[in-house]
Scaffold this active site. Structure first.
Site, PDB file in Angstrom:
ATOM      1  N   ASP A   1      -3.966   4.682  -0.812  1.00  0.00           N
ATOM      2  CA  ASP A   1      -4.269   4.143  -0.390  1.00  0.00           C
ATOM      3  C   ASP A   1      -5.003   3.311   0.773  1.00  0.00           C
ATOM      4  O   ASP A   1      -6.059   2.946   1.569  1.00  0.00           O
ATOM      5  CB  ASP A   1      -3.253   2.577  -0.468  1.00  0.00           C
ATOM      6  CG  ASP A   1      -3.175   2.367  -1.648  1.00  0.00           C
ATOM      7  OD1 ASP A   1      -3.671   1.815  -2.767  1.00  0.00           O
ATOM      8  OD2 ASP A   1      -1.493   1.959  -2.556  1.00  0.00           O
ATOM      9  N   ILE A   2      -3.321   4.032   2.277  1.00  0.00           N
ATOM     10  CA  ILE A   2      -3.950   4.209   3.609  1.00  0.00           C
ATOM     11  C   ILE A   2      -5.401   5.089   3.395  1.00  0.00           C
ATOM     12  O   ILE A   2      -6.115   5.069   5.079  1.00  0.00           O
ATOM     13  CB  ILE A   2      -2.720   4.485   4.485  1.00  0.00           C
ATOM     14  CG1 ILE A   2      -1.788   3.940   3.883  1.00  0.00           C
ATOM     15  CG2 ILE A   2      -3.411   4.253   6.110  1.00  0.00           C
ATOM     16  CD1 ILE A   2      -1.871   2.103   4.442  1.00  0.00           C
TER      17      ILE A   2
ATOM     18  N   ALA B   1       0.712  -1.681   0.229  1.00  0.00           N
ATOM     19  CA  ALA B   1       0.324   0.126   0.325  1.00  0.00           C
ATOM     20  C   ALA B   1       1.135   0.727   0.222  1.00  0.00           C
ATOM     21  O   ALA B   1       2.377   1.305   0.528  1.00  0.00           O
ATOM     22  CB  ALA B   1      -0.836   0.029   1.545  1.00  0.00           C
ATOM     23  N   ASP B   2       0.340   2.193  -0.772  1.00  0.00           N
ATOM     24  CA  ASP B   2       0.989   3.419  -0.135  1.00  0.00           C
ATOM     25  C   ASP B   2      -0.008   4.726   0.586  1.00  0.00           C
ATOM     26  O   ASP B   2      -0.916   4.066   0.967  1.00  0.00           O
ATOM     27  CB  ASP B   2       1.150   3.901  -1.833  1.00  0.00           C
ATOM     28  CG  ASP B   2       0.107   4.016  -2.789  1.00  0.00           C
ATOM     29  OD1 ASP B   2      -1.162   4.622  -1.468  1.00  0.00           O
ATOM     30  OD2 ASP B   2      -0.734   4.360  -3.877  1.00  0.00           O
ATOM     31  N   SER B   3       0.612   5.743   0.657  1.00  0.00           N
ATOM     32  CA  SER B   3      -0.069   6.517   2.063  1.00  0.00           C
ATOM     33  C   SER B   3      -1.402   7.455   1.019  1.00  0.00           C
ATOM     34  O   SER B   3      -2.538   6.930   2.296  1.00  0.00           O
ATOM     35  CB  SER B   3       0.546   8.064   2.036  1.00  0.00           C
ATOM     36  OG  SER B   3       0.988   8.338   0.870  1.00  0.00           O
TER      37      SER B   3
END
Lengths: 246, 77
Positions: free
Chosen positions: B39-40, B35-37
């Site tokens: 996605d979070i 995940a990337d930021s």
């Protein structure tokens, strides 16, 4: 090319000169619109003239709560989705810096920049879910060149450009592009009021030798809204007849 | 496995497009699940919607693993 059939768009300041030209251009390519503005009568008259199945949403962009609610209202009115947001509405409160009042500064920043931020924030959510979106803000040549008497207006328009570049980077991986269109001198009620001497003084600065038309801005917005422009983000498209080449 | 855990894992699988077997409770969203930021942020929004809870920024920052998410949601229900 540039077919917007099946797409939905929210346009602010939709009954104004440039706003109505943008709305006409998007509608002509097949988009269904939520037309927003502060004057219900003008919106109704414009929607009737436009025909089709477009909606009107009255909103005062200096009221944060009303702005925060606008995208949700547009999504509901447009059948559950928003593909395109056009931040077009803007005001001027021109004054030289020594005479500029706090309210003249804050009113312009609030309507031109903060409302654009609030609308982009609200629209990003459904656009992220859809993995598609187009956020297009109408800035101005003076946001890049500056203009005496317009410190507030130029700051708000430059702010929109910086914000769009940041959002473009944040949202690119989700199929959302964020761009600006920067008009130069566009024919309007304001430019019609100028006398011949004033007009010719302006025209000496424009290599194209003529003022622009609302349709010139509408065409630029249609391009940036299209699927074909999906690889263009964080950009400012200057539409000014060559008066500033940036 | 708790009902919360099942629903959290389902959301993670859908949003990140990862195989269900990889979504263990110890799995880190960023290090293990790719995940990337952004996605979070999307996951937190999805959890809020699914469970009807509000996850403030300071709490969201502490959610690094699947278990963190399950524990936080359980503590608010």
């Amino acid at each position: 090319m540039f077919d917007l059939s099946g797409m939905t768009a929210l346009v602010t300041g939709a009954s104004g000169g440039i706003g109505s030209a943008i709305a006409r251009a998007l509608a002509a390519q097949g988009a269904t619109l939520a037309l927003s503005g502060s004057n219900e009568e003008k919106l109704k008259a414009f929607a009737a003239e436009l025909g089709g199945d477009h909606k009107i949403l009255v909103c005062n962009l200096s009221d944060p709560a009303a702005v925060d609610a606008l995208v949700g209202q547009a999504v509901e009115a447009l059948g559950g989705k928003i593909d395109i947001l056009v931040n077009n509405a803007g005001i001027t409160r021109d004054n030289l810096i020594l005479r500029m009042k706090d309210e003249e500064w804050s009113d312009v920043i609030s309507v031109n920049l903060e409302a654009a931020f609030r609308l982009a924030r609200a629209a990003a959510k459904p656009m992220m879910k859809a993995r598609f979106g187009r956020i297009i803000s109408i800035t101005s040549v003076v946001g890049v060149t500056g203009n005496p008497g317009q410190a507030n207006y130029a700051a708000s328009k430059a702010g929109i450009i910086g914000m769009s570049k940041s959002l473009g980077q944040e949202l690119a991986s989700r199929g959302i592009t964020v761009n600006c269109v920067a008009p130069g001198f566009i024919r309007s009620a304001m430019t019609d009021a100028l006398n011949d001497a004033q007009k010719s003084a302006i025209l000496t600065r424009i290599p194209a030798g003529d003022l622009g038309a609302g349709e010139d801005i509408g065409a630029a917005v249609v391009y940036l809204a299209s699927r074909e422009a999906g690889y263009v983000t964080g950009q400012t498209l200057h539409v000014n007849g060559g008066m500033a080449m940036i | 496995m708790s009902e919360t855990a099942d629903r959290v894992k389902k959301i993670v699988v859908e949003h990140l497009g990862v195989e269900a077997e990889k979504v263990t409770e110890d799995a880190s969203f960023i290090d293990d699940l790719g995940a990337d930021s952004l996605d979070i942020v999307e996951l937190v929004m999805a959890f809020e919607e699914e469970f009807g809870v509000e996850i403030p920024d300071d709490a969201a920052e502490k959610i690094a693993t699947v278990k963190d998410a399950i524990d936080y949601i359980d503590s608010k229900q």
